[in-house]
Design a protein around this motif. Structure first.
Motif, PDB file in Angstrom:
ATOM      1  N   ALA A  15      32.287  22.564  20.326  1.00 15.85           N
ATOM      2  CA  ALA A  15      32.089  22.283  21.754  1.00 15.85           C
ATOM      3  C   ALA A  15      33.401  22.428  22.527  1.00 15.85           C
ATOM      4  CB  ALA A  15      31.509  20.887  21.940  1.00 15.85           C
ATOM      5  N   GLY A  16      34.481  21.906  21.969  1.00 18.04           N
ATOM      6  CA  GLY A  16      35.774  22.015  22.641  1.00 18.04           C
ATOM      7  C   GLY A  16      36.230  23.451  22.771  1.00 18.04           C
ATOM      8  N   GLY A  17      36.076  24.213  21.700  1.00 16.79           N
ATOM      9  CA  GLY A  17      36.443  25.627  21.756  1.00 16.79           C
ATOM     10  C   GLY A  17      35.590  26.399  22.737  1.00 16.79           C
ATOM     11  N   GLY A  18      34.297  26.107  22.748  1.00 17.20           N
ATOM     12  CA  GLY A  18      33.402  26.775  23.693  1.00 17.20           C
ATOM     13  C   GLY A  18      33.747  26.454  25.138  1.00 17.20           C
ATOM     14  N   LEU A  19      34.058  25.196  25.396  1.00 13.53           N
ATOM     15  CA  LEU A  19      34.442  24.820  26.763  1.00 13.53           C
ATOM     16  C   LEU A  19      35.764  25.466  27.172  1.00 13.53           C
ATOM     17  CD1 LEU A  19      33.400  21.067  26.846  1.00 13.53           C
ATOM     18  CD2 LEU A  19      32.431  22.931  28.181  1.00 13.53           C
ATOM     19  N   ALA A  20      36.712  25.525  26.235  1.00 17.21           N
ATOM     20  CA  ALA A  20      37.998  26.162  26.534  1.00 17.21           C
ATOM     21  C   ALA A  20      37.804  27.643  26.838  1.00 17.21           C
ATOM     22  CB  ALA A  20      38.966  25.968  25.375  1.00 17.21           C
ATOM     23  N   LEU A  21      37.003  28.327  26.017  1.00 14.07           N
ATOM     24  CA  LEU A  21      36.745  29.743  26.265  1.00 14.07           C
ATOM     25  C   LEU A  21      35.924  29.943  27.530  1.00 14.07           C
ATOM     26  CD1 LEU A  21      36.005  31.037  22.660  1.00 14.07           C
ATOM     27  CD2 LEU A  21      38.006  31.518  24.074  1.00 14.07           C
ATOM     28  N   GLY A  22      35.025  29.038  27.803  1.00 13.54           N
ATOM     29  CA  GLY A  22      34.189  29.158  28.997  1.00 13.54           C
ATOM     30  C   GLY A  22      34.946  28.957  30.296  1.00 13.54           C
ATOM     31  N   THR A  23      35.947  28.091  30.272  1.00 17.96           N
ATOM     32  CA  THR A  23      36.710  27.842  31.498  1.00 17.96           C
ATOM     33  C   THR A  23      37.924  28.761  31.647  1.00 17.96           C
ATOM     34  OG1 THR A  23      37.970  26.094  30.407  1.00 17.96           O
ATOM     35  CG2 THR A  23      36.001  25.426  31.635  1.00 17.96           C
ATOM     36  N   ALA A  24      38.280  29.487  30.600  1.00 17.16           N
ATOM     37  CA  ALA A  24      39.449  30.373  30.665  1.00 17.16           C
ATOM     38  C   ALA A  24      39.340  31.404  31.793  1.00 17.16           C
ATOM     39  CB  ALA A  24      39.680  31.046  29.316  1.00 17.16           C
ATOM     40  N   PRO A  25      38.197  32.052  32.001  1.00 19.46           N
ATOM     41  CA  PRO A  25      38.115  33.008  33.119  1.00 19.46           C
ATOM     42  C   PRO A  25      38.319  32.357  34.483  1.00 19.46           C
ATOM     43  CG  PRO A  25      36.288  33.351  31.605  1.00 19.46           C
ATOM     44  CD  PRO A  25      36.981  32.084  31.189  1.00 19.46           C
ATOM     45  N   ILE A  26      37.865  31.128  34.635  1.00 16.65           N
ATOM     46  CA  ILE A  26      38.044  30.426  35.910  1.00 16.65           C
ATOM     47  C   ILE A  26      39.527  30.155  36.161  1.00 16.65           C
ATOM     48  CG2 ILE A  26      37.514  28.297  37.180  1.00 16.65           C
ATOM     49  CD1 ILE A  26      34.874  28.243  35.512  1.00 16.65           C
ATOM     50  N   VAL A  27      40.217  29.712  35.120  1.00 10.16           N
ATOM     51  CA  VAL A  27      41.654  29.448  35.237  1.00 10.16           C
ATOM     52  C   VAL A  27      42.405  30.752  35.515  1.00 10.16           C
ATOM     53  CG1 VAL A  27      43.697  28.632  33.994  1.00 10.16           C
ATOM     54  CG2 VAL A  27      41.539  27.400  33.799  1.00 10.16           C
ATOM     55  N   LEU A  28      42.017  31.823  34.850  1.00 10.46           N
ATOM     56  CA  LEU A  28      42.655  33.118  35.068  1.00 10.46           C
ATOM     57  C   LEU A  28      42.454  33.584  36.507  1.00 10.46           C
ATOM     58  CD1 LEU A  28      44.167  35.546  33.890  1.00 10.46           C
ATOM     59  CD2 LEU A  28      41.948  36.491  33.248  1.00 10.46           C
ATOM     60  N   LEU A  29      41.242  33.456  37.022  1.00 12.08           N
ATOM     61  CA  LEU A  29      40.985  33.844  38.410  1.00 12.08           C
ATOM     62  C   LEU A  29      41.785  32.991  39.388  1.00 12.08           C
ATOM     63  CD1 LEU A  29      37.134  34.512  38.350  1.00 12.08           C
ATOM     64  CD2 LEU A  29      38.983  36.191  38.599  1.00 12.08           C
TER      65      LEU A  29
END
Length: 65
Positions: A24-38
């Motif tokens: 779950a933690g890894g999925g959330l980190a990968l899921g929010t990475a594009p938002i942080v990048l943008l």
């Protein structure tokens, strides 16, 4: 102060819980990475300098790092 007896939980339950937490933690980190990048790209476009905050720190005996 008396504490009520804790029910015994099998070790496999703790292993499964740890695995689910990691997934779950890894999925959330990968899921929010594009938002942080943008967000970082947006900050870089509209303002000068580094989009990530950095500062010089002062440590023991005034040593900067």
């Amino acid at each position: 102060m008396a504490h009520p007896a804790q029910p015994s939980v099998p070790a496999r339950w703790w292993v499964a819980k740890r695995a689910m937490d990691a997934v779950a933690g890894g999925g959330l980190a990968l899921g929010t990475a594009p938002i942080v990048l943008l967000a970082a790209i947006g900050v870089a476009i509209v303002s000068p300098g580094n989009p990530f905050y950095t500062q010089e720190r002062v440590g023991h005996n005034g040593r900067r790092f």
